[in-house]
Write a protein that holds these residues in place. Sequence first.
Motif, PDB file in Angstrom:
ATOM      1  N   GLU A 152      50.974  31.892 -28.825  1.00  0.00           N
ATOM      2  CA  GLU A 152      50.319  31.830 -27.513  1.00  0.00           C
ATOM      3  C   GLU A 152      51.164  31.045 -26.526  1.00  0.00           C
ATOM      4  OE1 GLU A 152      46.990  30.024 -29.642  1.00  0.00           O
ATOM      5  OE2 GLU A 152      45.733  31.227 -28.360  1.00  0.00           O
ATOM      6  N   SER A 153      51.759  29.942 -26.991  1.00  0.00           N
ATOM      7  CA  SER A 153      52.540  29.122 -26.063  1.00  0.00           C
ATOM      8  C   SER A 153      53.732  29.913 -25.554  1.00  0.00           C
ATOM      9  CB  SER A 153      52.976  27.820 -26.708  1.00  0.00           C
ATOM     10  OG  SER A 153      53.598  28.072 -27.936  1.00  0.00           O
ATOM     11  N   GLY A 154      54.328  30.733 -26.422  1.00  0.00           N
ATOM     12  CA  GLY A 154      55.442  31.580 -25.988  1.00  0.00           C
ATOM     13  C   GLY A 154      55.047  32.472 -24.840  1.00  0.00           C
ATOM     14  N   LEU A 155      53.818  32.957 -24.865  1.00  0.00           N
ATOM     15  CA  LEU A 155      53.362  33.866 -23.818  1.00  0.00           C
ATOM     16  C   LEU A 155      52.945  33.129 -22.562  1.00  0.00           C
ATOM     17  CD1 LEU A 155      51.351  36.373 -25.962  1.00  0.00           C
ATOM     18  CD2 LEU A 155      53.561  36.707 -24.851  1.00  0.00           C
ATOM     19  N   MET A 156      52.279  31.987 -22.743  1.00  0.00           N
ATOM     20  CA  MET A 156      51.753  31.271 -21.576  1.00  0.00           C
ATOM     21  C   MET A 156      52.874  30.710 -20.727  1.00  0.00           C
ATOM     22  SD  MET A 156      48.778  31.989 -21.759  1.00  0.00           S
ATOM     23  CE  MET A 156      48.479  33.175 -23.043  1.00  0.00           C
ATOM     24  N   GLU A 157      53.985  30.307 -21.392  1.00  0.00           N
ATOM     25  CA  GLU A 157      55.109  29.768 -20.619  1.00  0.00           C
ATOM     26  C   GLU A 157      55.642  30.831 -19.668  1.00  0.00           C
ATOM     27  OE1 GLU A 157      58.000  28.165 -23.340  1.00  0.00           O
ATOM     28  OE2 GLU A 157      56.433  26.941 -24.261  1.00  0.00           O
ATOM     29  N   GLN A 158      55.457  32.075 -20.059  1.00  0.00           N
ATOM     30  CA  GLN A 158      55.929  33.198 -19.257  1.00  0.00           C
ATOM     31  C   GLN A 158      54.936  33.589 -18.183  1.00  0.00           C
ATOM     32  OE1 GLN A 158      59.284  35.293 -20.187  1.00  0.00           O
ATOM     33  NE2 GLN A 158      57.629  36.744 -20.259  1.00  0.00           N
ATOM     34  N   GLN A 175      54.284  47.027 -32.887  1.00  0.00           N
ATOM     35  CA  GLN A 175      52.979  46.382 -32.840  1.00  0.00           C
ATOM     36  C   GLN A 175      53.154  44.912 -32.461  1.00  0.00           C
ATOM     37  OE1 GLN A 175      50.038  48.181 -33.701  1.00  0.00           O
ATOM     38  NE2 GLN A 175      51.510  49.854 -33.564  1.00  0.00           N
ATOM     39  N   LEU A 176      52.141  44.352 -31.815  1.00  0.00           N
ATOM     40  CA  LEU A 176      52.224  42.951 -31.404  1.00  0.00           C
ATOM     41  C   LEU A 176      51.110  42.138 -32.026  1.00  0.00           C
ATOM     42  CD1 LEU A 176      52.889  43.535 -27.598  1.00  0.00           C
ATOM     43  CD2 LEU A 176      54.567  43.085 -29.389  1.00  0.00           C
ATOM     44  N   ALA A 177      51.461  40.949 -32.507  1.00  0.00           N
ATOM     45  CA  ALA A 177      50.468  40.035 -33.079  1.00  0.00           C
ATOM     46  C   ALA A 177      50.585  38.681 -32.397  1.00  0.00           C
ATOM     47  CB  ALA A 177      50.712  39.883 -34.583  1.00  0.00           C
ATOM     48  N   ILE A 178      49.436  38.046 -32.157  1.00  0.00           N
ATOM     49  CA  ILE A 178      49.445  36.673 -31.649  1.00  0.00           C
ATOM     50  C   ILE A 178      49.456  35.745 -32.860  1.00  0.00           C
ATOM     51  CG2 ILE A 178      48.216  34.904 -30.337  1.00  0.00           C
ATOM     52  CD1 ILE A 178      48.995  36.993 -28.442  1.00  0.00           C
ATOM     53  N   ASP A 179      50.496  34.925 -32.958  1.00  0.00           N
ATOM     54  CA  ASP A 179      50.692  34.026 -34.097  1.00  0.00           C
ATOM     55  C   ASP A 179      50.046  32.671 -33.819  1.00  0.00           C
ATOM     56  OD1 ASP A 179      51.633  33.240 -36.548  1.00  0.00           O
ATOM     57  OD2 ASP A 179      53.757  33.404 -36.017  1.00  0.00           O
ATOM     58  N   TYR A 185      46.796  28.287 -25.696  1.00  0.00           N
ATOM     59  CA  TYR A 185      45.899  28.324 -24.544  1.00  0.00           C
ATOM     60  C   TYR A 185      45.303  29.682 -24.254  1.00  0.00           C
ATOM     61  CZ  TYR A 185      48.370  24.004 -23.620  1.00  0.00           C
ATOM     62  OH  TYR A 185      48.917  22.766 -23.727  1.00  0.00           O
ATOM     63  N   SER A 186      45.356  30.617 -25.205  1.00  0.00           N
ATOM     64  CA  SER A 186      44.858  31.958 -24.865  1.00  0.00           C
ATOM     65  C   SER A 186      43.429  31.887 -24.382  1.00  0.00           C
ATOM     66  CB  SER A 186      44.845  32.894 -26.059  1.00  0.00           C
ATOM     67  OG  SER A 186      46.058  32.931 -26.645  1.00  0.00           O
ATOM     68  N   SER A 187      43.174  32.509 -23.298  1.00  0.00           N
ATOM     69  CA  SER A 187      41.797  32.642 -22.865  1.00  0.00           C
ATOM     70  C   SER A 187      41.400  34.075 -23.158  1.00  0.00           C
ATOM     71  CB  SER A 187      41.686  32.361 -21.369  1.00  0.00           C
ATOM     72  OG  SER A 187      42.319  33.396 -20.659  1.00  0.00           O
ATOM     73  N   LEU A 188      40.121  34.293 -23.159  1.00  0.00           N
ATOM     74  CA  LEU A 188      39.628  35.641 -23.386  1.00  0.00           C
ATOM     75  C   LEU A 188      40.228  36.617 -22.390  1.00  0.00           C
ATOM     76  CD1 LEU A 188      35.844  35.459 -24.225  1.00  0.00           C
ATOM     77  CD2 LEU A 188      37.599  36.817 -25.364  1.00  0.00           C
ATOM     78  N   PHE A 194      46.388  41.557 -22.773  1.00  0.00           N
ATOM     79  CA  PHE A 194      47.579  41.736 -23.604  1.00  0.00           C
ATOM     80  C   PHE A 194      47.387  42.882 -24.588  1.00  0.00           C
ATOM     81  CE2 PHE A 194      48.714  36.948 -23.257  1.00  0.00           C
ATOM     82  CZ  PHE A 194      49.314  37.180 -22.044  1.00  0.00           C
ATOM     83  N   PRO A 195      48.391  43.742 -24.718  1.00  0.00           N
ATOM     84  CA  PRO A 195      48.260  44.885 -25.637  1.00  0.00           C
ATOM     85  C   PRO A 195      48.553  44.492 -27.091  1.00  0.00           C
ATOM     86  CG  PRO A 195      50.365  44.989 -24.512  1.00  0.00           C
ATOM     87  CD  PRO A 195      49.665  43.776 -23.985  1.00  0.00           C
ATOM     88  N   VAL A 196      47.821  43.513 -27.612  1.00  0.00           N
ATOM     89  CA  VAL A 196      48.091  43.077 -28.989  1.00  0.00           C
ATOM     90  C   VAL A 196      47.132  43.766 -29.954  1.00  0.00           C
ATOM     91  CG1 VAL A 196      48.940  40.822 -28.260  1.00  0.00           C
ATOM     92  CG2 VAL A 196      46.557  41.054 -28.936  1.00  0.00           C
ATOM     93  N   SER A 197      47.600  43.970 -31.190  1.00  0.00           N
ATOM     94  CA  SER A 197      46.739  44.633 -32.158  1.00  0.00           C
ATOM     95  C   SER A 197      46.259  43.687 -33.250  1.00  0.00           C
ATOM     96  CB  SER A 197      47.460  45.831 -32.779  1.00  0.00           C
ATOM     97  OG  SER A 197      48.723  45.428 -33.246  1.00  0.00           O
ATOM     98  N   LYS A 198      46.797  42.451 -33.268  1.00  0.00           N
ATOM     99  CA  LYS A 198      46.398  41.535 -34.333  1.00  0.00           C
ATOM    100  C   LYS A 198      46.381  40.088 -33.843  1.00  0.00           C
ATOM    101  CE  LYS A 198      47.975  42.298 -38.533  1.00  0.00           C
ATOM    102  NZ  LYS A 198      49.065  42.474 -39.514  1.00  0.00           N
ATOM    103  N   LEU A 199      45.400  39.321 -34.357  1.00  0.00           N
ATOM    104  CA  LEU A 199      45.379  37.870 -34.165  1.00  0.00           C
ATOM    105  C   LEU A 199      45.597  37.239 -35.515  1.00  0.00           C
ATOM    106  CD1 LEU A 199      42.138  37.129 -32.082  1.00  0.00           C
ATOM    107  CD2 LEU A 199      44.487  37.376 -31.268  1.00  0.00           C
ATOM    108  N   LYS A 200      46.470  36.242 -35.568  1.00  0.00           N
ATOM    109  CA  LYS A 200      46.665  35.510 -36.818  1.00  0.00           C
ATOM    110  C   LYS A 200      46.092  34.108 -36.643  1.00  0.00           C
ATOM    111  CE  LYS A 200      50.206  36.422 -39.356  1.00  0.00           C
ATOM    112  NZ  LYS A 200      51.588  36.419 -39.881  1.00  0.00           N
ATOM    113  N   ILE A 201      44.969  33.851 -37.300  1.00  0.00           N
ATOM    114  CA  ILE A 201      44.312  32.545 -37.182  1.00  0.00           C
ATOM    115  C   ILE A 201      45.187  31.487 -37.843  1.00  0.00           C
ATOM    116  CG2 ILE A 201      42.288  31.154 -37.795  1.00  0.00           C
ATOM    117  CD1 ILE A 201      40.632  33.661 -37.829  1.00  0.00           C
ATOM    118  N   ASP A 202      45.525  30.445 -37.085  1.00  0.00           N
ATOM    119  CA  ASP A 202      46.424  29.416 -37.596  1.00  0.00           C
ATOM    120  C   ASP A 202      45.856  28.760 -38.855  1.00  0.00           C
ATOM    121  OD1 ASP A 202      48.948  27.879 -37.010  1.00  0.00           O
ATOM    122  OD2 ASP A 202      47.517  26.233 -37.212  1.00  0.00           O
TER     123      ASP A 202
END
Length: 278
Positions: A152-158, A175-179, A185-188, A194-202
């Motif tokens: 998420e931080s990688g994306l938010m910085e952008q 395919q894209l996954a949020i790691d 900081y991802s908000s709903l 975001f065109p992601v297909s997977k969430l990876k719960i930390d």
Amino acid sequence: AKRAGRSTFRYYTESLTTAAQARLSMDTRLRRALERDEFELWYQPLLQLSDRRLIGVEALVRLRQPDLPPLGPAEFIPVLEENGLIIALGDWVTREACRQGRAWLDEGLDFGRIAINLSPVEVRRGGTDERLRSALLASGLPAERLELEITESGLMEQSGQAEQFLGRLRALGVQLAIDDFGTGYSSLAYLKRFPVSKLKIDRSFVRDVPGDPNDEQLVRTMIAMGHNLGISVLAEGVETEAQVRYLLDNGCEAAQGYFFSRPLPAAELRSWLRPMPP
Ligand code: C2E
Ligand code: CA
Ligand code: CA
Ligand code: CA
């Protein structure tokens, strides 16, 4: 008091020098390792919880050392991110993962998808989509077999550019996954765009589940968030049968962790692979 002060000061500068030297020699060592092809990818199985079927493998980089166990990424990724060599490593990781995936396919072995990690520095720096396209073309790995894990931080910085960046990646067919989901900081609102297909719960949220009511609530919320957005959810760091049960009972579809398997060298990962369905 004066003497003590001085010796403290000397100790301080000496330890700084030692740290700086350690850094410098690590830097040199990593440059050499890239030139000499001393990095290696290990693979950890990603499983569908309902039937424990293999749905993918995550590539995790290691540095080979003579007569010692390989060095893990925590020891060298931060250094590479700082000196800019992470771009070269990322390119190597991409090409090697694509090559390995293609080799398994050529042997008729099914690994589902192969997932690689993108550093926030790679996301920020740009050019990642061209490098990916070129690696896919060179290897002949079908794009839908490749998954990119981005934090998420990688994306938010952008911020504003993230959506366009992800759009370009999706256009390649990967395919894209949020790691490490839940740590940034991802908000709903973002997730929805975001065109992601997977969430990876930390793994930090999974560790004390079941048992810790706060973490239980958070894990259930993250599963619901993913599902409400049509995104599949994978739990990281699963180490116990009780965690598996909890996740299954709460609708989480996939997991990875030591309970199933540690990351393995490619040769050992083979025992997880099945013949390709006809
Ligand atoms: P990550 O992407 O969150 O990867 C999962 C990490 O958790 C891996 O550590 C894995 O070995 C570990 N792990 C898996 N299951 C369990 C479990 O059940 N319990 C515990 N305690 N740990 C588990 P690893 O391989 O040391 O990698 C650490 C991090 O380094 C990764 O975290 C990722 O952020 C980064 N990394 C690894 N490979 C690459 C790469 O090729 N490129 C980039 N940019 N980063 C990488
Ligand atoms: Ca990852
Ligand atoms: Ca992760
Ligand atoms: Ca992590």
